[in-house]
Enzyme design. Sequence first.
Site, mmCIF file in Angstrom:
data_model
loop_
_atom_site.group_PDB
_atom_site.id
_atom_site.type_symbol
_atom_site.label_atom_id
_atom_site.label_comp_id
_atom_site.label_asym_id
_atom_site.label_seq_id
_atom_site.Cartn_x
_atom_site.Cartn_y
_atom_site.Cartn_z
ATOM 1 N N VAL A 65 -37.007 29.539 -72.827
ATOM 2 C CA VAL A 65 -37.214 29.401 -74.084
ATOM 3 C C VAL A 65 -38.368 28.501 -74.616
ATOM 4 C CG1 VAL A 65 -36.075 29.227 -76.735
ATOM 5 C CG2 VAL A 65 -34.713 29.767 -74.720
ATOM 6 N N LYS A 72 -38.715 30.310 -84.052
ATOM 7 C CA LYS A 72 -37.954 31.029 -84.618
ATOM 8 C C LYS A 72 -36.233 30.953 -84.919
ATOM 9 C CE LYS A 72 -41.850 34.211 -84.212
ATOM 10 N NZ LYS A 72 -42.662 34.969 -83.319
ATOM 11 N N VAL A 103 -34.280 58.795 -77.444
ATOM 12 C CA VAL A 103 -34.195 59.982 -76.564
ATOM 13 C C VAL A 103 -34.579 59.535 -75.135
ATOM 14 C CG1 VAL A 103 -35.110 62.343 -76.159
ATOM 15 C CG2 VAL A 103 -34.810 61.464 -78.525
ATOM 16 N N SER A 180 -26.504 47.644 -62.572
ATOM 17 C CA SER A 180 -25.553 47.052 -63.292
ATOM 18 C C SER A 180 -24.153 47.019 -62.711
ATOM 19 C CB SER A 180 -25.370 47.072 -64.875
ATOM 20 O OG SER A 180 -25.403 48.705 -65.136
ATOM 21 N N ARG A 183 -23.864 44.615 -60.131
ATOM 22 C CA ARG A 183 -23.678 43.293 -60.630
ATOM 23 C C ARG A 183 -22.300 43.025 -61.372
ATOM 24 N NH1 ARG A 183 -28.482 44.741 -62.978
ATOM 25 N NH2 ARG A 183 -27.873 44.174 -65.037
ATOM 26 N N ASP A 190 -26.444 53.666 -66.666
ATOM 27 C CA ASP A 190 -26.615 54.749 -65.843
ATOM 28 C C ASP A 190 -26.102 54.542 -64.404
ATOM 29 O OD1 ASP A 190 -28.496 53.176 -64.754
ATOM 30 O OD2 ASP A 190 -30.045 54.263 -64.843
ATOM 31 N N ASP A 192 -26.942 54.122 -60.650
ATOM 32 C CA ASP A 192 -28.153 53.812 -59.567
ATOM 33 C C ASP A 192 -27.836 53.613 -58.044
ATOM 34 O OD1 ASP A 192 -30.170 52.869 -61.573
ATOM 35 O OD2 ASP A 192 -28.770 51.617 -62.044
ATOM 36 N N ASP A 251 -29.908 57.822 -60.911
ATOM 37 C CA ASP A 251 -30.976 57.814 -60.161
ATOM 38 C C ASP A 251 -30.512 57.783 -58.609
ATOM 39 O OD1 ASP A 251 -32.678 57.649 -62.322
ATOM 40 O OD2 ASP A 251 -32.651 55.596 -62.534
HETATM 41 N N1 DCP Z 1 -35.790 47.528 -61.952
HETATM 42 C C1 DCP Z 1 -36.824 46.671 -62.306
HETATM 43 N N2 DCP Z 1 -37.729 46.642 -62.978
HETATM 44 C C2 DCP Z 1 -37.622 47.577 -63.913
HETATM 45 C C3 DCP Z 1 -36.649 48.864 -63.858
HETATM 46 C C4 DCP Z 1 -35.796 48.682 -62.965
HETATM 47 O O1 DCP Z 1 -36.563 45.708 -61.239
HETATM 48 N N3 DCP Z 1 -38.649 47.707 -64.843
HETATM 49 C C5 DCP Z 1 -34.598 47.504 -61.045
HETATM 50 C C6 DCP Z 1 -33.563 46.290 -61.446
HETATM 51 C C7 DCP Z 1 -32.313 47.139 -62.280
HETATM 52 C C8 DCP Z 1 -32.549 48.450 -61.142
HETATM 53 O O2 DCP Z 1 -33.799 48.669 -60.994
HETATM 54 O O3 DCP Z 1 -31.025 46.382 -62.273
HETATM 55 C C9 DCP Z 1 -31.856 49.582 -61.962
HETATM 56 O O4 DCP Z 1 -32.473 49.795 -63.399
HETATM 57 P P1 DCP Z 1 -31.606 50.338 -64.592
HETATM 58 O O5 DCP Z 1 -32.687 50.605 -65.583
HETATM 59 O O6 DCP Z 1 -30.710 51.348 -64.162
HETATM 60 O O7 DCP Z 1 -30.926 48.834 -65.009
HETATM 61 P P2 DCP Z 1 -29.390 48.401 -64.678
HETATM 62 O O8 DCP Z 1 -28.750 49.245 -63.867
HETATM 63 O O9 DCP Z 1 -29.799 46.798 -64.438
HETATM 64 O O10 DCP Z 1 -28.823 48.429 -66.280
HETATM 65 P P3 DCP Z 1 -28.139 49.760 -66.976
HETATM 66 O O11 DCP Z 1 -26.532 49.452 -66.963
HETATM 67 O O12 DCP Z 1 -28.722 49.604 -68.295
HETATM 68 O O13 DCP Z 1 -28.431 50.981 -66.296
HETATM 69 MG MG MG Z 2 -28.574 51.147 -63.953
HETATM 70 MN MN MN Z 3 -31.513 53.476 -63.369
#
Ligand code: DCP
Ligand code: MG
Ligand code: MN
Length: 330
Positions: A65, A72, A103, A180, A183, A190, A192, A251
């Site tokens: 931060v 802000k 979209v 995610s 995690r 989505d 992955d 993906d």
């Molecule tokens: N990733 C990254 N940089 C980006 C896009 C993706 O390092 N610009 C990596 C980290 C993300 C992973 O790819 O965790 C998967 O991308 P997602 O967009 O599917 O993101 P998440 O799975 O983390 O979140 P969500 O629950 O929205 O899919």
């Molecule tokens: Mg994802």
């Molecule tokens: Mn993804």
Amino acid sequence: MSSESSKTENVNKDICNFLLELGNYERDYNRDIHRYNAYRKAAASIAKHPTRISSEKEARQLYGVGVKISQKIGIFLRTGTHPQLEEIRKSDKNNVIKELTRVFGIGPAKADILYKKGIRSIDDLKDHKDLLTSHQIIGLKYFDDFEKRIPRSEIKQIEAKIRKISKKRDNNYNLIICGSYRRGAETCGDIDGLLTHNKFTSNKPTDKNYLNIVIQELVKINLITDTLSLGFSKFMGVCQFRKNLPYRRIDLRLIPKDQYYCGILYFTGSDIFNQNMRAHALEKGYTLNEYSLRPVSKNGVPGKPVRISSEKQIFDILNYPYKKPSERDN
Ligand code: DCP
Ligand code: MG
Ligand code: MN
């Protein structure tokens, strides 16, 4: 790309949402990805803060931060809003861009073009499919479903199905779901998946289309319903686990066995965590990406990839405190 890793409750949620709204505006309207990242980094840090933030000064103490953002926050805390926020909410163009970029496949640049052509809403788009790519048409087709979060339990079942189908075809396949989900999030945006094959490494080039073989099997059983793109190592598409369940974005990537740990580290994210860890790697004289960890010589040339045998080893080499996947939101 929100990381809903529902752990402790966020007592500063209003502040985070405020920052994210300013950040999205920078990304979508000004296309300033640096500012966007700065806001997201600050919001991610604040989301982890266990107690209510009550002043600009207190905000300023937190990692990620800076001066401007904490100012802000100060105004937001005193007034419940911010002039910039009010401005943004009034802007017609910004509101249209915000709607159109919902979209899948429509980014801020495309939304801007559509705005200039007179498109003002998702409904307008449905009458102007000629302005869209095949990708974007799929995004529009599944518009409602793609906005729905995917419950963890459903991903677990999809994971089991893909694993079973690929192993049945060839027992040398292995699958891990990252993003995610890995995690620990209760719901995900989505799916992955990372696929490896025991005989596929980066030093043995191959003509065999390992990924395509699995995709074809998944299409056959109607799990995969649409393909957005398919290359040798990367598939983007749509799946449906069972009739009447929503269509989901999926993906899948194929990675060579020797790049497995850098691959899962990258694909587990979060994206902000990755940015921070890469920046740290550079400070330590390494370059880290989704394929490898390589030392960088004094004149800036990356050397040979370090041989890696666990995810934790990457942290250890970089002298970066190990974080479990569930702790990798930033
Ligand atoms: N990733 C990254 N940089 C980006 C896009 C993706 O390092 N610009 C990596 C980290 C993300 C992973 O790819 O965790 C998967 O991308 P997602 O967009 O599917 O993101 P998440 O799975 O983390 O979140 P969500 O629950 O929205 O899919
Ligand atoms: Mg994802
Ligand atoms: Mn993804």
